[in-house]
Write a protein that holds these residues in place. Structure first.
Motif, PDB file in Angstrom:
ATOM      1  N   LEU A 219       0.806  -1.211   0.000  1.00 56.21           N
ATOM      2  CA  LEU A 219       0.000   0.000   0.000  1.00 56.21           C
ATOM      3  C   LEU A 219       0.845   1.270   0.000  1.00 56.21           C
ATOM      4  O   LEU A 219       0.505   2.241  -0.681  1.00 56.21           O
ATOM      5  N   HIS A 220       1.956   1.275   0.750  1.00 60.16           N
ATOM      6  CA  HIS A 220       2.745   2.512   0.841  1.00 60.16           C
ATOM      7  C   HIS A 220       3.503   2.806  -0.452  1.00 60.16           C
ATOM      8  O   HIS A 220       3.961   3.928  -0.656  1.00 60.16           O
ATOM      9  N   LYS A 221       3.611   1.790  -1.328  1.00 56.79           N
ATOM     10  CA  LYS A 221       4.294   1.995  -2.604  1.00 56.79           C
ATOM     11  C   LYS A 221       3.322   2.242  -3.763  1.00 56.79           C
ATOM     12  O   LYS A 221       3.720   2.756  -4.805  1.00 56.79           O
ATOM     13  N   VAL A 222       2.071   1.844  -3.580  1.00 56.82           N
ATOM     14  CA  VAL A 222       1.073   1.996  -4.643  1.00 56.82           C
ATOM     15  C   VAL A 222      -0.133   2.753  -4.065  1.00 56.82           C
ATOM     16  O   VAL A 222      -1.139   2.160  -3.689  1.00 56.82           O
ATOM     17  N   PRO A 223      -0.013   4.076  -3.951  1.00 59.02           N
ATOM     18  CA  PRO A 223      -1.084   4.847  -3.318  1.00 59.02           C
ATOM     19  C   PRO A 223      -2.237   5.130  -4.270  1.00 59.02           C
ATOM     20  O   PRO A 223      -2.040   5.248  -5.481  1.00 59.02           O
ATOM     21  N   HIS A 224      -3.435   5.232  -3.708  1.00 54.16           N
ATOM     22  CA  HIS A 224      -4.644   5.650  -4.422  1.00 54.16           C
ATOM     23  C   HIS A 224      -5.056   4.626  -5.481  1.00 54.16           C
ATOM     24  O   HIS A 224      -4.210   4.031  -6.139  1.00 54.16           O
ATOM     25  N   SER A 225      -6.360   4.449  -5.620  1.00 55.68           N
ATOM     26  CA  SER A 225      -6.886   3.425  -6.519  1.00 55.68           C
ATOM     27  C   SER A 225      -8.035   3.966  -7.351  1.00 55.68           C
ATOM     28  O   SER A 225      -8.824   4.799  -6.884  1.00 55.68           O
ATOM     29  N   VAL A 348     -10.416  15.928  -3.183  1.00 51.39           N
ATOM     30  CA  VAL A 348      -9.870  14.705  -3.769  1.00 51.39           C
ATOM     31  C   VAL A 348      -8.495  14.978  -4.368  1.00 51.39           C
ATOM     32  O   VAL A 348      -7.547  14.197  -4.169  1.00 51.39           O
ATOM     33  N   PHE A 349      -8.368  16.104  -5.075  1.00 53.38           N
ATOM     34  CA  PHE A 349      -7.084  16.450  -5.693  1.00 53.38           C
ATOM     35  C   PHE A 349      -5.996  16.638  -4.632  1.00 53.38           C
ATOM     36  O   PHE A 349      -4.864  16.162  -4.789  1.00 53.38           O
ATOM     37  N   THR A 350      -6.345  17.294  -3.529  1.00 56.60           N
ATOM     38  CA  THR A 350      -5.377  17.515  -2.443  1.00 56.60           C
ATOM     39  C   THR A 350      -4.920  16.188  -1.842  1.00 56.60           C
ATOM     40  O   THR A 350      -3.728  15.979  -1.594  1.00 56.60           O
ATOM     41  N   LEU A 351      -5.862  15.281  -1.612  1.00 57.63           N
ATOM     42  CA  LEU A 351      -5.509  13.978  -1.044  1.00 57.63           C
ATOM     43  C   LEU A 351      -4.615  13.184  -1.996  1.00 57.63           C
ATOM     44  O   LEU A 351      -3.641  12.546  -1.567  1.00 57.63           O
ATOM     45  N   VAL A 352      -4.948  13.225  -3.272  1.00 59.86           N
ATOM     46  CA  VAL A 352      -4.177  12.477  -4.257  1.00 59.86           C
ATOM     47  C   VAL A 352      -2.758  13.012  -4.373  1.00 59.86           C
ATOM     48  O   VAL A 352      -1.790  12.249  -4.490  1.00 59.86           O
ATOM     49  N   MET A 353      -2.594  14.332  -4.335  1.00 61.96           N
ATOM     50  CA  MET A 353      -1.285  14.937  -4.539  1.00 61.96           C
ATOM     51  C   MET A 353      -0.406  14.879  -3.294  1.00 61.96           C
ATOM     52  O   MET A 353       0.815  14.768  -3.396  1.00 61.96           O
ATOM     53  N   ILE A 362      -6.919   7.421  -1.179  1.00 66.56           N
ATOM     54  CA  ILE A 362      -8.303   7.451  -1.630  1.00 66.56           C
ATOM     55  C   ILE A 362      -8.507   6.404  -2.714  1.00 66.56           C
ATOM     56  O   ILE A 362      -7.622   6.169  -3.548  1.00 66.56           O
ATOM     57  N   GLU A 363      -9.660   5.730  -2.669  1.00 67.99           N
ATOM     58  CA  GLU A 363     -10.048   4.770  -3.699  1.00 67.99           C
ATOM     59  C   GLU A 363     -11.324   5.271  -4.348  1.00 67.99           C
ATOM     60  O   GLU A 363     -12.330   5.475  -3.682  1.00 67.99           O
ATOM     61  N   ILE A 364     -11.278   5.482  -5.648  1.00 64.61           N
ATOM     62  CA  ILE A 364     -12.421   5.981  -6.399  1.00 64.61           C
ATOM     63  C   ILE A 364     -13.012   4.847  -7.225  1.00 64.61           C
ATOM     64  O   ILE A 364     -12.295   4.172  -7.972  1.00 64.61           O
ATOM     65  N   LEU A 365     -14.319   4.644  -7.074  1.00 66.29           N
ATOM     66  CA  LEU A 365     -15.018   3.590  -7.801  1.00 66.29           C
ATOM     67  C   LEU A 365     -16.041   4.225  -8.726  1.00 66.29           C
ATOM     68  O   LEU A 365     -16.771   5.152  -8.337  1.00 66.29           O
ATOM     69  N   MET A 366     -16.080   3.734  -9.964  1.00 63.04           N
ATOM     70  CA  MET A 366     -17.012   4.259 -10.958  1.00 63.04           C
ATOM     71  C   MET A 366     -17.608   3.108 -11.742  1.00 63.04           C
ATOM     72  O   MET A 366     -16.973   2.069 -11.910  1.00 63.04           O
ATOM     73  N   GLN A 367     -18.833   3.327 -12.252  1.00 58.67           N
ATOM     74  CA  GLN A 367     -19.438   2.292 -13.096  1.00 58.67           C
ATOM     75  C   GLN A 367     -18.926   2.370 -14.518  1.00 58.67           C
ATOM     76  O   GLN A 367     -18.704   1.358 -15.160  1.00 58.67           O
TER      77      GLN A 367
END
Length: 454
Positions: A219-225, A348-353, A362-367
Protein backbone atom coordinates in the motif's frame (compact mmCIF):
# COMPACT_ATOMS: atom_id res chain seq x y z
CA UNK A 1 16.45 -23.16 -12.23
CA UNK A 2 17.24 -21.68 -15.64
CA UNK A 3 20.75 -21.72 -16.99
CA UNK A 4 22.41 -18.46 -17.92
CA UNK A 5 22.16 -19.39 -21.58
CA UNK A 6 18.40 -19.91 -21.39
CA UNK A 7 17.88 -16.48 -19.81
CA UNK A 8 19.80 -14.70 -22.57
CA UNK A 9 18.17 -13.28 -25.68
CA UNK A 10 17.95 -15.71 -28.61
CA UNK A 11 17.07 -15.03 -32.24
CA UNK A 12 14.42 -17.04 -34.06
CA UNK A 13 15.96 -18.46 -37.22
CA UNK A 14 13.68 -18.74 -40.26
CA UNK A 15 13.66 -20.74 -42.41
CA UNK A 16 14.87 -23.34 -39.93
CA UNK A 17 18.26 -24.84 -40.70
CA UNK A 18 17.84 -28.34 -42.09
CA UNK A 19 19.52 -31.15 -40.24
CA UNK A 20 20.55 -33.03 -43.43
CA UNK A 21 24.04 -33.89 -42.16
CA UNK A 22 22.68 -35.27 -38.90
CA UNK A 23 20.08 -37.28 -40.77
CA UNK A 24 22.82 -38.66 -43.07
CA UNK A 25 24.96 -39.64 -40.09
CA UNK A 26 21.99 -41.40 -38.50
CA UNK A 27 21.45 -43.42 -41.70
CA UNK A 28 25.15 -44.33 -41.89
CA UNK A 29 25.15 -45.38 -38.23
CA UNK A 30 22.10 -47.63 -38.70
CA UNK A 31 23.64 -49.21 -41.81
CA UNK A 32 27.03 -49.82 -40.13
CA UNK A 33 25.42 -51.18 -36.95
CA UNK A 34 23.22 -53.56 -38.96
CA UNK A 35 26.20 -54.80 -40.99
CA UNK A 36 28.29 -55.19 -37.82
CA UNK A 37 25.62 -57.21 -36.03
CA UNK A 38 25.22 -59.42 -39.13
CA UNK A 39 28.97 -60.06 -39.29
CA UNK A 40 29.10 -60.89 -35.58
CA UNK A 41 26.18 -63.30 -35.97
CA UNK A 42 27.85 -65.07 -38.93
CA UNK A 43 31.24 -65.18 -37.20
CA UNK A 44 29.99 -67.03 -34.14
CA UNK A 45 30.87 -70.76 -34.41
CA UNK A 46 28.20 -73.38 -33.75
CA UNK A 47 27.52 -73.53 -30.00
CA UNK A 48 26.33 -77.11 -29.49
CA UNK A 49 26.35 -79.04 -26.23
CA UNK A 50 25.84 -82.79 -26.19
CA UNK A 51 23.73 -84.18 -23.34
CA UNK A 52 24.80 -87.86 -22.83
CA UNK A 53 21.89 -88.85 -20.60
CA UNK A 54 19.27 -88.19 -23.24
CA UNK A 55 21.59 -88.67 -26.20
CA UNK A 56 20.67 -85.27 -27.61
CA UNK A 57 22.45 -82.06 -28.62
CA UNK A 58 21.33 -78.49 -27.72
CA UNK A 59 22.33 -75.48 -29.89
CA UNK A 60 22.70 -72.03 -28.25
CA UNK A 61 23.20 -70.09 -31.50
CA UNK A 62 19.54 -69.05 -31.60
CA UNK A 63 19.81 -67.60 -28.08
CA UNK A 64 22.97 -65.65 -29.01
CA UNK A 65 21.31 -64.34 -32.18
CA UNK A 66 18.36 -63.19 -30.05
CA UNK A 67 20.74 -61.23 -27.81
CA UNK A 68 22.35 -59.63 -30.87
CA UNK A 69 18.93 -58.64 -32.25
CA UNK A 70 17.94 -57.10 -28.90
CA UNK A 71 21.23 -55.18 -28.77
CA UNK A 72 20.64 -53.99 -32.36
CA UNK A 73 17.05 -52.88 -31.64
CA UNK A 74 17.99 -51.00 -28.44
CA UNK A 75 20.89 -49.24 -30.17
CA UNK A 76 18.70 -48.19 -33.11
CA UNK A 77 15.96 -46.95 -30.73
CA UNK A 78 18.39 -44.90 -28.65
CA UNK A 79 20.10 -43.39 -31.69
CA UNK A 80 16.76 -42.35 -33.24
CA UNK A 81 15.64 -40.91 -29.91
CA UNK A 82 18.90 -38.98 -29.60
CA UNK A 83 18.39 -37.62 -33.12
CA UNK A 84 14.90 -36.30 -32.33
CA UNK A 85 16.07 -34.89 -29.00
CA UNK A 86 18.68 -32.87 -30.86
CA UNK A 87 16.31 -31.78 -33.64
CA UNK A 88 13.46 -30.98 -31.27
CA UNK A 89 15.43 -29.94 -28.23
CA UNK A 90 13.03 -28.91 -25.40
CA UNK A 91 15.07 -25.75 -24.93
CA UNK A 92 14.22 -24.68 -28.48
CA UNK A 93 10.45 -25.30 -28.39
CA UNK A 94 9.89 -21.57 -28.26
CA UNK A 95 11.99 -21.01 -31.39
CA UNK A 96 10.26 -23.92 -33.17
CA UNK A 97 6.78 -22.56 -32.41
CA UNK A 98 7.70 -19.00 -33.35
CA UNK A 99 9.25 -20.20 -36.60
CA UNK A 100 6.03 -22.10 -37.33
CA UNK A 101 4.04 -18.90 -36.71
CA UNK A 102 6.29 -16.96 -39.11
CA UNK A 103 5.69 -19.60 -41.74
CA UNK A 104 1.90 -19.85 -41.37
CA UNK A 105 1.37 -16.07 -41.20
CA UNK A 106 3.87 -15.50 -44.04
CA UNK A 107 5.81 -12.94 -42.06
CA UNK A 108 8.52 -12.88 -44.69
CA UNK A 109 9.09 -11.37 -48.14
CA UNK A 110 10.06 -13.31 -51.25
CA UNK A 111 11.52 -12.20 -54.56
CA UNK A 112 11.85 -13.96 -57.91
CA UNK A 113 15.35 -14.90 -59.03
CA UNK A 114 16.59 -16.34 -62.31
CA UNK A 115 19.51 -18.71 -62.70
CA UNK A 116 20.86 -20.94 -65.48
CA UNK A 117 21.01 -24.69 -64.92
CA UNK A 118 21.88 -27.10 -67.73
CA UNK A 119 21.60 -24.27 -70.27
CA UNK A 120 18.06 -23.49 -69.10
CA UNK A 121 16.73 -20.42 -67.31
CA UNK A 122 15.28 -21.44 -63.98
CA UNK A 123 13.02 -19.09 -62.02
CA UNK A 124 12.68 -19.55 -58.28
CA UNK A 125 11.47 -17.64 -55.24
CA UNK A 126 13.84 -16.88 -52.42
CA UNK A 127 13.18 -15.41 -49.00
CA UNK A 128 14.89 -12.03 -48.83
CA UNK A 129 13.42 -10.53 -45.68
CA UNK A 130 11.97 -12.03 -42.46
CA UNK A 131 10.35 -10.46 -39.43
CA UNK A 132 12.97 -10.39 -36.67
CA UNK A 133 11.96 -12.03 -33.39
CA UNK A 134 13.93 -12.47 -30.17
CA UNK A 135 12.98 -14.39 -27.05
CA UNK A 136 14.26 -15.24 -23.60
CA UNK A 137 13.07 -17.12 -20.53
CA UNK A 138 12.88 -16.21 -16.85
CA UNK A 139 11.71 -18.40 -13.99
CA UNK A 140 8.11 -17.21 -14.44
CA UNK A 141 7.93 -15.68 -17.90
CA UNK A 142 8.70 -16.09 -21.57
CA UNK A 143 9.51 -12.71 -23.14
CA UNK A 144 9.17 -12.22 -26.89
CA UNK A 145 10.39 -9.13 -28.73
CA UNK A 146 9.32 -8.28 -32.26
CA UNK A 147 11.92 -5.87 -33.64
CA UNK A 148 10.63 -2.82 -35.49
CA UNK A 149 13.01 -2.12 -38.36
CA UNK A 150 10.94 0.34 -40.38
CA UNK A 151 9.76 -2.28 -42.89
CA UNK A 152 6.24 -3.61 -43.36
CA UNK A 153 6.60 -5.72 -40.22
CA UNK A 154 6.85 -2.60 -38.03
CA UNK A 155 3.06 -2.23 -37.91
CA UNK A 156 2.54 -5.99 -37.66
CA UNK A 157 4.77 -6.14 -34.58
CA UNK A 158 2.11 -4.51 -32.37
CA UNK A 159 -0.74 -6.79 -33.54
CA UNK A 160 0.64 -10.25 -32.84
CA UNK A 161 -0.54 -10.77 -29.25
CA UNK A 162 -3.26 -13.34 -29.99
CA UNK A 163 -1.12 -15.16 -32.55
CA UNK A 164 1.78 -15.41 -30.11
CA UNK A 165 -0.54 -16.70 -27.37
CA UNK A 166 -1.82 -19.40 -29.69
CA UNK A 167 1.64 -20.29 -31.01
CA UNK A 168 3.21 -20.61 -27.55
CA UNK A 169 0.14 -21.88 -25.69
CA UNK A 170 0.85 -19.38 -22.92
CA UNK A 171 -1.22 -16.61 -21.32
CA UNK A 172 -0.21 -13.06 -22.27
CA UNK A 173 0.68 -11.15 -19.11
CA UNK A 174 1.69 -7.72 -20.44
CA UNK A 175 2.83 -5.84 -23.51
CA UNK A 176 5.18 -2.94 -24.07
CA UNK A 177 5.90 -0.92 -27.20
CA UNK A 178 8.98 1.18 -27.92
CA UNK A 179 10.36 2.74 -31.06
CA UNK A 180 12.67 -0.26 -31.55
CA UNK A 181 10.46 -3.21 -30.63
CA UNK A 182 7.12 -4.53 -29.38
CA UNK A 183 7.55 -6.75 -26.33
CA UNK A 184 5.16 -9.47 -25.17
CA UNK A 185 5.50 -11.07 -21.73
CA UNK A 186 3.87 -14.48 -21.23
CA UNK A 187 3.22 -16.41 -18.03
CA UNK A 188 4.80 -19.85 -17.94
CA UNK A 189 2.11 -20.91 -15.51
CA UNK A 190 -1.46 -19.59 -15.53
CA UNK A 191 -2.10 -17.02 -12.82
CA UNK A 192 -4.00 -18.51 -9.89
CA UNK A 193 -7.24 -17.05 -8.58
CA UNK A 194 -6.84 -16.95 -4.83
CA UNK A 195 -9.24 -17.08 -1.91
CA UNK A 196 -10.09 -13.94 0.06
CA UNK A 197 -8.57 -15.45 3.20
CA UNK A 198 -5.11 -15.57 1.61
CA UNK A 199 -5.01 -12.00 0.32
CA UNK A 200 -3.24 -10.39 3.27
CA UNK A 201 0.40 -11.16 4.00
CA UNK A 202 0.44 -12.17 7.65
CA UNK A 203 3.79 -10.64 8.49
CA UNK A 204 4.31 -7.95 11.12
CA UNK A 205 4.69 -4.44 9.68
CA UNK A 206 3.69 -5.67 6.23
CA UNK A 207 1.04 -3.86 4.21
CA UNK A 208 1.25 -6.22 1.23
CA UNK A 209 -2.08 -7.08 -0.38
CA UNK A 210 -2.33 -10.09 -2.71
CA UNK A 211 -4.65 -9.82 -5.68
CA UNK A 212 -3.80 -13.06 -7.49
CA UNK A 213 -1.16 -15.77 -7.21
CA UNK A 214 1.27 -13.58 -9.18
CA UNK A 215 0.04 -10.05 -8.45
CA UNK A 216 0.48 -8.27 -5.13
CA UNK A 217 1.32 -4.75 -4.01
CA UNK A 218 2.37 -2.80 -0.94
CA UNK A 219 0.00 0.00 0.00
CA UNK A 220 2.74 2.51 0.84
CA UNK A 221 4.29 1.99 -2.60
CA UNK A 222 1.07 2.00 -4.64
CA UNK A 223 -1.08 4.85 -3.32
CA UNK A 224 -4.64 5.65 -4.42
CA UNK A 225 -6.89 3.43 -6.52
CA UNK A 226 -9.24 3.71 -9.44
CA UNK A 227 -11.66 0.81 -9.93
CA UNK A 228 -14.16 0.82 -12.78
CA UNK A 229 -16.83 -1.81 -13.31
CA UNK A 230 -20.49 -1.98 -14.26
CA UNK A 231 -23.33 -4.04 -12.82
CA UNK A 232 -22.39 -7.71 -12.54
CA UNK A 233 -18.67 -7.11 -12.99
CA UNK A 234 -17.78 -8.13 -9.42
CA UNK A 235 -16.73 -4.60 -8.39
CA UNK A 236 -18.81 -4.57 -5.19
CA UNK A 237 -17.40 -7.88 -3.94
CA UNK A 238 -13.90 -6.73 -4.86
CA UNK A 239 -14.10 -3.53 -2.80
CA UNK A 240 -15.76 -5.33 0.14
CA UNK A 241 -12.91 -7.84 0.05
CA UNK A 242 -10.39 -4.99 0.07
CA UNK A 243 -12.15 -3.45 3.10
CA UNK A 244 -11.76 -6.75 4.96
CA UNK A 245 -8.08 -6.79 4.00
CA UNK A 246 -7.51 -3.24 5.22
CA UNK A 247 -9.09 -4.03 8.57
CA UNK A 248 -6.71 -6.97 8.99
CA UNK A 249 -3.62 -4.78 8.68
CA UNK A 250 -1.47 -3.92 11.67
CA UNK A 251 -2.11 -1.19 12.66
CA UNK A 252 -5.66 -1.47 11.41
CA UNK A 253 -6.60 0.91 8.61
CA UNK A 254 -8.82 3.90 9.38
CA UNK A 255 -11.58 3.70 6.77
CA UNK A 256 -14.04 6.39 5.63
CA UNK A 257 -16.85 5.35 3.28
CA UNK A 258 -18.64 7.54 0.72
CA UNK A 259 -21.69 6.03 -1.01
CA UNK A 260 -23.92 8.66 -2.66
CA UNK A 261 -26.29 5.99 -4.07
CA UNK A 262 -26.92 4.59 -0.57
CA UNK A 263 -26.11 1.07 -1.74
CA UNK A 264 -24.36 -1.77 0.14
CA UNK A 265 -21.39 0.27 1.36
CA UNK A 266 -23.70 2.77 3.07
CA UNK A 267 -24.93 -0.04 5.37
CA UNK A 268 -21.55 -0.03 7.10
CA UNK A 269 -22.84 2.96 9.09
CA UNK A 270 -24.64 0.41 11.27
CA UNK A 271 -21.36 -1.37 12.13
CA UNK A 272 -19.71 -0.49 15.42
CA UNK A 273 -16.76 1.84 14.85
CA UNK A 274 -18.06 3.31 11.59
CA UNK A 275 -20.19 5.96 13.26
CA UNK A 276 -19.67 9.33 11.53
CA UNK A 277 -17.39 7.62 8.97
CA UNK A 278 -20.02 6.78 6.35
CA UNK A 279 -21.42 9.56 4.14
CA UNK A 280 -24.32 9.41 1.69
CA UNK A 281 -25.53 12.96 1.05
CA UNK A 282 -23.56 15.86 -0.43
CA UNK A 283 -22.92 17.74 2.82
CA UNK A 284 -21.74 14.61 4.65
CA UNK A 285 -19.48 13.71 1.73
CA UNK A 286 -17.79 17.12 1.72
CA UNK A 287 -17.47 16.96 5.52
CA UNK A 288 -15.68 13.58 5.42
CA UNK A 289 -13.37 14.73 2.63
CA UNK A 290 -12.61 17.98 4.49
CA UNK A 291 -11.92 16.17 7.78
CA UNK A 292 -9.62 13.72 6.00
CA UNK A 293 -7.65 16.57 4.41
CA UNK A 294 -7.39 18.23 7.85
CA UNK A 295 -6.13 14.97 9.38
CA UNK A 296 -3.52 14.73 6.64
CA UNK A 297 -2.37 18.29 7.28
CA UNK A 298 -2.14 17.60 11.05
CA UNK A 299 0.10 14.62 10.37
CA UNK A 300 2.42 16.80 8.31
CA UNK A 301 2.49 19.39 11.09
CA UNK A 302 3.11 16.87 13.88
CA UNK A 303 5.44 14.36 12.23
CA UNK A 304 7.08 16.04 9.24
CA UNK A 305 8.02 19.45 10.64
CA UNK A 306 11.83 19.19 10.94
CA UNK A 307 14.91 17.71 9.23
CA UNK A 308 14.67 14.46 11.21
CA UNK A 309 11.66 13.47 9.09
CA UNK A 310 13.70 13.50 5.89
CA UNK A 311 12.97 10.38 3.83
CA UNK A 312 10.38 9.06 6.30
CA UNK A 313 6.75 8.11 5.76
CA UNK A 314 3.78 7.42 8.00
CA UNK A 315 5.09 3.87 8.50
CA UNK A 316 8.15 5.14 10.33
CA UNK A 317 5.82 6.67 12.92
CA UNK A 318 3.58 3.56 13.10
CA UNK A 319 0.56 5.57 11.98
CA UNK A 320 -2.48 3.69 10.66
CA UNK A 321 -3.19 4.18 7.00
CA UNK A 322 -6.28 6.28 6.31
CA UNK A 323 -8.32 5.21 3.28
CA UNK A 324 -11.31 7.05 1.82
CA UNK A 325 -13.45 4.74 -0.33
CA UNK A 326 -15.50 6.90 -2.70
CA UNK A 327 -18.11 4.73 -4.45
CA UNK A 328 -20.20 5.89 -7.42
CA UNK A 329 -17.97 8.92 -8.02
CA UNK A 330 -19.57 9.75 -11.38
CA UNK A 331 -23.08 9.54 -9.94
CA UNK A 332 -22.09 12.03 -7.24
CA UNK A 333 -20.52 14.48 -9.68
CA UNK A 334 -23.69 14.47 -11.80
CA UNK A 335 -26.16 14.70 -8.88
CA UNK A 336 -24.85 17.81 -7.08
CA UNK A 337 -24.50 21.42 -8.12
CA UNK A 338 -21.24 22.69 -9.58
CA UNK A 339 -20.12 24.42 -6.38
CA UNK A 340 -20.30 21.25 -4.27
CA UNK A 341 -18.79 19.16 -7.08
CA UNK A 342 -15.85 21.57 -7.32
CA UNK A 343 -15.36 21.56 -3.52
CA UNK A 344 -15.32 17.75 -3.40
CA UNK A 345 -13.01 17.54 -6.41
CA UNK A 346 -10.58 19.99 -4.79
CA UNK A 347 -10.43 17.83 -1.65
CA UNK A 348 -9.87 14.71 -3.77
CA UNK A 349 -7.08 16.45 -5.69
CA UNK A 350 -5.38 17.51 -2.44
CA UNK A 351 -5.51 13.98 -1.04
CA UNK A 352 -4.18 12.48 -4.26
CA UNK A 353 -1.28 14.94 -4.54
CA UNK A 354 -0.19 15.04 -0.87
CA UNK A 355 -1.58 11.95 0.85
CA UNK A 356 1.04 9.31 0.15
CA UNK A 357 3.76 10.32 2.62
CA UNK A 358 1.23 10.98 5.39
CA UNK A 359 -0.51 7.65 4.77
CA UNK A 360 -3.80 9.10 3.53
CA UNK A 361 -5.15 7.31 0.46
CA UNK A 362 -8.30 7.45 -1.63
CA UNK A 363 -10.05 4.77 -3.70
CA UNK A 364 -12.42 5.98 -6.40
CA UNK A 365 -15.02 3.59 -7.80
CA UNK A 366 -17.01 4.26 -10.96
CA UNK A 367 -19.44 2.29 -13.10
CA UNK A 368 -18.25 3.78 -16.37
CA UNK A 369 -14.97 5.48 -17.18
CA UNK A 370 -15.37 9.19 -17.85
CA UNK A 371 -12.58 11.70 -18.42
CA UNK A 372 -15.07 14.51 -17.79
CA UNK A 373 -15.86 13.31 -14.25
CA UNK A 374 -12.32 12.36 -13.25
CA UNK A 375 -9.70 14.80 -14.60
CA UNK A 376 -6.40 13.53 -15.99
CA UNK A 377 -4.35 15.21 -13.24
CA UNK A 378 -6.13 13.02 -10.65
CA UNK A 379 -6.25 9.87 -12.77
CA UNK A 380 -2.51 10.05 -13.43
CA UNK A 381 -1.76 9.82 -9.70
CA UNK A 382 -3.65 6.58 -9.20
CA UNK A 383 -1.10 3.84 -8.50
CA UNK A 384 -3.73 1.07 -8.60
CA UNK A 385 -5.98 0.96 -11.66
CA UNK A 386 -8.46 -1.79 -12.45
CA UNK A 387 -11.21 -2.21 -15.01
CA UNK A 388 -13.64 -5.08 -14.32
CA UNK A 389 -16.02 -6.75 -16.74
CA UNK A 390 -16.44 -6.30 -20.47
CA UNK A 391 -15.33 -2.90 -21.69
CA UNK A 392 -14.43 -1.34 -25.02
CA UNK A 393 -10.96 -0.09 -25.89
CA UNK A 394 -11.99 3.56 -25.31
CA UNK A 395 -12.94 2.73 -21.71
CA UNK A 396 -9.70 0.85 -21.10
CA UNK A 397 -7.65 3.67 -22.62
CA UNK A 398 -9.35 6.18 -20.30
CA UNK A 399 -8.56 4.09 -17.23
CA UNK A 400 -5.00 3.13 -18.08
CA UNK A 401 -3.94 6.01 -20.35
CA UNK A 402 -2.63 3.51 -22.88
CA UNK A 403 -3.04 2.87 -26.58
CA UNK A 404 -2.22 0.01 -28.94
CA UNK A 405 -2.91 -2.61 -26.24
CA UNK A 406 -4.85 -5.75 -27.17
CA UNK A 407 -7.61 -6.58 -24.70
CA UNK A 408 -9.31 -9.96 -24.51
CA UNK A 409 -13.07 -10.22 -24.09
CA UNK A 410 -13.78 -10.62 -20.36
CA UNK A 411 -16.35 -13.34 -19.66
CA UNK A 412 -15.53 -14.33 -16.05
CA UNK A 413 -17.27 -12.44 -13.25
CA UNK A 414 -14.50 -10.70 -11.33
CA UNK A 415 -12.24 -10.76 -14.39
CA UNK A 416 -10.72 -7.65 -15.86
CA UNK A 417 -7.48 -5.74 -16.35
CA UNK A 418 -5.17 -4.24 -13.76
CA UNK A 419 -2.11 -2.01 -13.77
CA UNK A 420 0.04 -1.29 -10.71
CA UNK A 421 2.72 1.39 -10.55
CA UNK A 422 6.15 -0.18 -10.36
CA UNK A 423 4.74 -3.58 -11.34
CA UNK A 424 3.29 -3.27 -14.82
CA UNK A 425 4.22 -1.22 -17.84
CA UNK A 426 0.81 -1.98 -19.37
CA UNK A 427 -2.48 -3.51 -18.17
CA UNK A 428 -2.62 -7.27 -17.51
CA UNK A 429 -5.58 -9.60 -17.24
CA UNK A 430 -6.51 -10.75 -13.71
CA UNK A 431 -9.35 -12.23 -11.71
CA UNK A 432 -10.32 -10.83 -8.33
CA UNK A 433 -9.98 -13.03 -5.23
CA UNK A 434 -12.63 -15.72 -4.92
CA UNK A 435 -15.27 -15.02 -2.28
CA UNK A 436 -17.73 -17.69 -1.19
CA UNK A 437 -21.34 -16.71 -1.86
CA UNK A 438 -22.19 -17.41 1.81
CA UNK A 439 -19.43 -15.13 3.13
CA UNK A 440 -20.96 -12.64 5.59
CA UNK A 441 -19.13 -9.34 5.02
CA UNK A 442 -21.01 -7.41 7.69
CA UNK A 443 -20.31 -10.04 10.36
CA UNK A 444 -16.61 -10.23 9.38
CA UNK A 445 -16.21 -6.44 9.39
CA UNK A 446 -18.06 -6.19 12.72
CA UNK A 447 -15.71 -8.80 14.21
CA UNK A 448 -12.62 -6.96 13.00
CA UNK A 449 -13.87 -3.61 14.32
CA UNK A 450 -14.59 -5.15 17.73
CA UNK A 451 -11.05 -6.60 17.80
CA UNK A 452 -9.66 -3.11 17.25
CA UNK A 453 -11.85 -1.67 20.02
CA UNK A 454 -10.52 -4.30 22.43
Amino acid sequence: MLSRRQSEWHHVVFPRRKMNLLKYLLGVFIFVLTAFCGMVSNAIPPLIINIPVVYRSVSFNGFVNLIIIIFWAISIYKSIRLYFNIVKNPKSWIANNLAYMIDTLKLYDEENFESIKNDKVVREKRIVRVIRIQYRETSKHVVVRILRDGDRFTKEATKLGENLEAALGLELDSTNKTVDYAEYVFLKHKDERIDLNSTVTNVNDSDEIKITGNISYELHKVPHSLIVGGTGSGKSFFILGKIVNYLKLTPQADLRIIDPKKADLSLLRFVTGFENKVATDANQICRILRETVELMERRYTEYFNDISAFGKTYRDFNLPIVIVIFDEFSAFMHSVDKKIAKEALDYVFTLVMKGRQAGVMIEILMQRPSADDLPTNIRAQMGFKAGLGAMDSIGYNMIFDTKNVEYKTVTEKGGGYIQLDGKHTSPVYFETPYIDKDFDFIAEIEKLMIQRAN
